[in-house]
Design a protein around this motif. Structure first.
Motif, PDB file in Angstrom:
ATOM      1  N   THR A 135     -13.378 -35.846   1.890  1.00 19.24           N
ATOM      2  CA  THR A 135     -12.309 -36.518   1.144  1.00 19.24           C
ATOM      3  C   THR A 135     -11.980 -35.644  -0.068  1.00 19.24           C
ATOM      4  O   THR A 135     -12.729 -34.721  -0.397  1.00 19.24           O
ATOM      5  CB  THR A 135     -12.803 -37.880   0.627  1.00 19.24           C
ATOM      6  OG1 THR A 135     -13.954 -37.630  -0.201  1.00 19.24           O
ATOM      7  CG2 THR A 135     -13.178 -38.809   1.766  1.00 19.24           C
ATOM      8  N   ALA A 136     -10.882 -35.982  -0.736  1.00 15.45           N
ATOM      9  CA  ALA A 136     -10.510 -35.250  -1.951  1.00 15.45           C
ATOM     10  C   ALA A 136     -11.643 -35.360  -2.970  1.00 15.45           C
ATOM     11  O   ALA A 136     -12.001 -34.388  -3.639  1.00 15.45           O
ATOM     12  CB  ALA A 136      -9.217 -35.815  -2.523  1.00 15.45           C
ATOM     13  N   GLN A 137     -12.228 -36.554  -3.038  1.00  8.89           N
ATOM     14  CA  GLN A 137     -13.315 -36.804  -3.992  1.00  8.89           C
ATOM     15  C   GLN A 137     -14.509 -35.902  -3.716  1.00  8.89           C
ATOM     16  O   GLN A 137     -15.036 -35.243  -4.611  1.00  8.89           O
ATOM     17  CB  GLN A 137     -13.715 -38.291  -3.882  1.00  8.89           C
ATOM     18  CG  GLN A 137     -14.580 -38.786  -5.006  1.00  8.89           C
ATOM     19  CD  GLN A 137     -13.915 -38.603  -6.378  1.00  8.89           C
ATOM     20  OE1 GLN A 137     -12.715 -38.805  -6.517  1.00  8.89           O
ATOM     21  NE2 GLN A 137     -14.693 -38.166  -7.359  1.00  8.89           N
ATOM     22  N   ARG A 138     -14.909 -35.867  -2.426  1.00 11.41           N
ATOM     23  CA  ARG A 138     -16.054 -35.018  -2.050  1.00 11.41           C
ATOM     24  C   ARG A 138     -15.776 -33.541  -2.333  1.00 11.41           C
ATOM     25  O   ARG A 138     -16.644 -32.798  -2.781  1.00 11.41           O
ATOM     26  CB  ARG A 138     -16.330 -35.173  -0.544  1.00 11.41           C
ATOM     27  CG  ARG A 138     -17.138 -36.380  -0.214  1.00 11.41           C
ATOM     28  CD  ARG A 138     -18.627 -36.082  -0.464  1.00 11.41           C
ATOM     29  NE  ARG A 138     -19.407 -37.283  -0.634  1.00 11.41           N
ATOM     30  CZ  ARG A 138     -19.847 -38.019   0.381  1.00 11.41           C
ATOM     31  NH1 ARG A 138     -19.607 -37.647   1.605  1.00 11.41           N
ATOM     32  NH2 ARG A 138     -20.541 -39.111   0.160  1.00 11.41           N
ATOM     33  N   PHE A 139     -14.545 -33.155  -2.020  1.00  3.85           N
ATOM     34  CA  PHE A 139     -14.143 -31.759  -2.243  1.00  3.85           C
ATOM     35  C   PHE A 139     -14.274 -31.434  -3.732  1.00  3.85           C
ATOM     36  O   PHE A 139     -14.895 -30.432  -4.109  1.00  3.85           O
ATOM     37  CB  PHE A 139     -12.706 -31.571  -1.754  1.00  3.85           C
ATOM     38  CG  PHE A 139     -12.156 -30.187  -1.941  1.00  3.85           C
ATOM     39  CD1 PHE A 139     -12.795 -29.089  -1.384  1.00  3.85           C
ATOM     40  CD2 PHE A 139     -10.995 -29.974  -2.679  1.00  3.85           C
ATOM     41  CE1 PHE A 139     -12.290 -27.803  -1.554  1.00  3.85           C
ATOM     42  CE2 PHE A 139     -10.486 -28.703  -2.849  1.00  3.85           C
ATOM     43  CZ  PHE A 139     -11.136 -27.607  -2.296  1.00  3.85           C
ATOM     44  N   ALA A 140     -13.749 -32.320  -4.561  1.00  2.00           N
ATOM     45  CA  ALA A 140     -13.815 -32.095  -6.013  1.00  2.00           C
ATOM     46  C   ALA A 140     -15.273 -32.083  -6.486  1.00  2.00           C
ATOM     47  O   ALA A 140     -15.652 -31.262  -7.330  1.00  2.00           O
ATOM     48  CB  ALA A 140     -13.017 -33.162  -6.753  1.00  2.00           C
ATOM     49  N   GLU A 141     -16.081 -32.970  -5.916  1.00  2.53           N
ATOM     50  CA  GLU A 141     -17.496 -33.029  -6.323  1.00  2.53           C
ATOM     51  C   GLU A 141     -18.240 -31.732  -5.976  1.00  2.53           C
ATOM     52  O   GLU A 141     -19.179 -31.340  -6.653  1.00  2.53           O
ATOM     53  CB  GLU A 141     -18.203 -34.197  -5.640  1.00  2.53           C
ATOM     54  CG  GLU A 141     -17.913 -35.527  -6.324  1.00  2.53           C
ATOM     55  CD  GLU A 141     -18.282 -36.721  -5.442  1.00  2.53           C
ATOM     56  OE1 GLU A 141     -17.810 -37.819  -5.767  1.00  2.53           O
ATOM     57  OE2 GLU A 141     -19.014 -36.541  -4.435  1.00  2.53           O
ATOM     58  N   ALA A 142     -17.797 -31.098  -4.883  1.00  2.00           N
ATOM     59  CA  ALA A 142     -18.446 -29.837  -4.485  1.00  2.00           C
ATOM     60  C   ALA A 142     -17.936 -28.664  -5.321  1.00  2.00           C
ATOM     61  O   ALA A 142     -18.681 -27.729  -5.603  1.00  2.00           O
ATOM     62  CB  ALA A 142     -18.193 -29.575  -3.004  1.00  2.00           C
ATOM     63  N   VAL A 143     -16.675 -28.737  -5.700  1.00  4.96           N
ATOM     64  CA  VAL A 143     -16.032 -27.584  -6.329  1.00  4.96           C
ATOM     65  C   VAL A 143     -16.164 -27.588  -7.857  1.00  4.96           C
ATOM     66  O   VAL A 143     -16.459 -26.556  -8.468  1.00  4.96           O
ATOM     67  CB  VAL A 143     -14.527 -27.556  -5.906  1.00  4.96           C
ATOM     68  CG1 VAL A 143     -13.689 -26.711  -6.849  1.00  4.96           C
ATOM     69  CG2 VAL A 143     -14.406 -27.060  -4.471  1.00  4.96           C
ATOM     70  N   LEU A 144     -15.961 -28.748  -8.468  1.00  9.06           N
ATOM     71  CA  LEU A 144     -15.879 -28.771  -9.937  1.00  9.06           C
ATOM     72  C   LEU A 144     -17.154 -28.289 -10.648  1.00  9.06           C
ATOM     73  O   LEU A 144     -17.052 -27.584 -11.662  1.00  9.06           O
ATOM     74  CB  LEU A 144     -15.449 -30.155 -10.432  1.00  9.06           C
ATOM     75  CG  LEU A 144     -13.963 -30.482 -10.158  1.00  9.06           C
ATOM     76  CD1 LEU A 144     -13.609 -31.866 -10.677  1.00  9.06           C
ATOM     77  CD2 LEU A 144     -13.056 -29.430 -10.792  1.00  9.06           C
TER      78      LEU A 144
END
Ligand code: LLP
Length: 424
Positions: free
Chosen positions: A251-260
């Motif tokens: 999800t966008a959330q998971r992606f952000a959690e991995a990237v940020l």
């Protein structure tokens, strides 16, 4: 998540029944749910909120002006790859300072128009291109921001046609060459080396390849900063995968959690700004292609459902072997399934929308919805077999609007003439 759903036995887009649209628009047609576009845009925006990134929708995925303008009005920037996309971006009222221009083959005239339009930056893919942009900026007596597209040499495990960040791909520059360019940026007095760009491919469902590529890009940024080059932007590209069939994308959330967390050491307000270039994530599941059954054909070997949309309207199945779910617009009560190919009228064996698919029985005139066609659908359509391009219809709640008319036969020959000299 999208807003195409059954109410009773009938498929709806938001609050509008598809059969009603088909009655007015005729078939085939592309159909977009405006709410779904916005849902996806806001999901990404919210997930990345702490970083306040610039989200540049990738125009190549869906360049319909109504769609672009809708996203632009909500603050989106645009990622373009040609003079034509720049023209569309301007027509959609995009803020030029939110436009980034990629492509390995930018022409000089395209570069000049983009500089005159005051776009934010070019994502540069070769040394030759850098020279041309520098020369054009010199001619126009201006300084132009550029980002170097770094080829991070990451293979994202997607279709080889849409892998772009591996060493053997034509995209970007290797770290050594890119480093040299930053170190010698004084040789380009009309350019500001402001950013680093990566884009490793498309329809990537896992975070891992992104994380690897971003780590490499950040290490690269640290190294060029240590020799005095101020890098203001890291553009992490697009590529987020979506559900076509049984994929389980992040999800966008998971992606952000991995990237940020990778950016922990940077002040994302003042020090380094993130740019994203999503295309498919925003548009893929926001659109469908509606087509009508012309014939059912049974041979000794196979069953075919012949429909009025073909590979010229949606090339993804023929080109990539891509899977698009096919749903009946009106579900019948009896749902015993059989296996069939769904094929179009084009004179090619590659002209199919589905192969060996378990489908309910259809009758002549039934409407079918080919799902997940909002990205790389209409934009990749053509006039092959002299088939006029189909309309694009946009739904907003209970209302629908033709945002691009069906082409006419006249449109097919608009730029042609019969050359008399050739006949004599
Ligand atoms: N940025 C760059 C530099 C790109 O080349 C692309 C897509 C994007 C962003 C947007 O990628 P997305 O978020 O949509 O994955 N026709 C193929 C896809 C080609 C993608 C080309 N580049 C398909 O139908 O699957």
């Amino acid at each position: 998540m999208h807003r195409f759903h059954y109410k009773g036995r009938e498929l709806y887009c938001e609050e509008t029944p598809l059969s009603k649209i088909a009655q007015e628009a005729g078939t085939p047609f592309y159909l977009y749910s405006i709410r779904t576009f916005l849902d996806h845009f806001f999901k990404l925006k919210e997930a990345f909120a702490p970083a306040r990134p610039l989200i540049c929708f990738s125009v190549k995925a869906n360049s319909n002006l109504t769609i672009l303008k809708t996203l632009v009005k909500k603050g989106a920037g645009l990622d373009i790859v040609s003079g034509g996309e720049l023209f569309r971006a301007k027509k959609a009222g995009a803020d030029p300072q939110k436009i980034v221009f990629a492509s390995v083959g930018k022409r000089e005239d395209e570069i000049e128009t983009a500089i005159r339009s005051k776009i934010l930056m070019f994502n540069v893919e070769s040394v030759d291109e850098l020279d041309v942009i520098n020369a054009v900026a010199c001619k126009l007596k201006t300084t132009q921001k550029i980002a170097i597209r770094l080829n991070p040499d990451v293979t994202p495990g997607t279709h080889h046609y849409i892998t772009t960040g591996a060493r053997e791909n034509k995209f970007g520059l290797d770290a050594e060459t890119a480093y040299k360019l930053f170190a010698e940026s004084y040789r380009y007095p009309f350019l500001r080396f402001s950013g680093v760009h990566i884009h490793i491919g498309s329809q990537i469902t896992q975070a891992r390849p992104f994380v690897l590529a971003i780590r490499r890009a950040l290490a690269f940024i640290d190294s060029v900063r240590s020799v005095g080059s101020p890098v203001e932007y890291l553009n992490i590209g697009g590529g987020l995968g979506i559900i076509y069939s049984k994929e389980k994308p992040q999800t966008a959330q998971r992606f952000a959690e991995a990237v940020l967390p990778l950016f922990k050491a940077y002040d994302l307000e003042r020090d380094l700004k993130i740019i994203l270039e999503p295309g498919r994530f925003i548009s893929g599941n926001s659109g469908i292609l509606v087509t009508k059954v012309l014939y059912e054909k049974r041979t000794k070997q196979k069953s075919f459902v012949v429909v009025d949309a073909g590979m010229n309207d949606l090339i993804r199945p023929a080109f990539y072997g891509a899977y698009h779910e096919i749903l009946p617009v009106i579900r019948r009560r009896s749902a015993s399934l059989r296996v069939a190919d769904v094929v179009g009228p084009v004179c090619e064996s590659g002209d199919f929308l589905a192969k060996d698919r378990k489908l309910p029985p259809f009758e002549k005139g039934d409407l079918l919805a080919v799902m997940s066609c909002g990205a790389y659908g209409f934009v990749m359509s053509s006039n092959y077999n002299s088939r006029p391009r189909v309309p694009e219809v946009v739904v907003k709640g209970r209302r629908f609007f033709v945002a691009r008319k069906r082409e006419t036969f006249g449109d097919l020959i608009r730029n042609e003439k019969i050359v008399k000299e050739v006949l004599s």
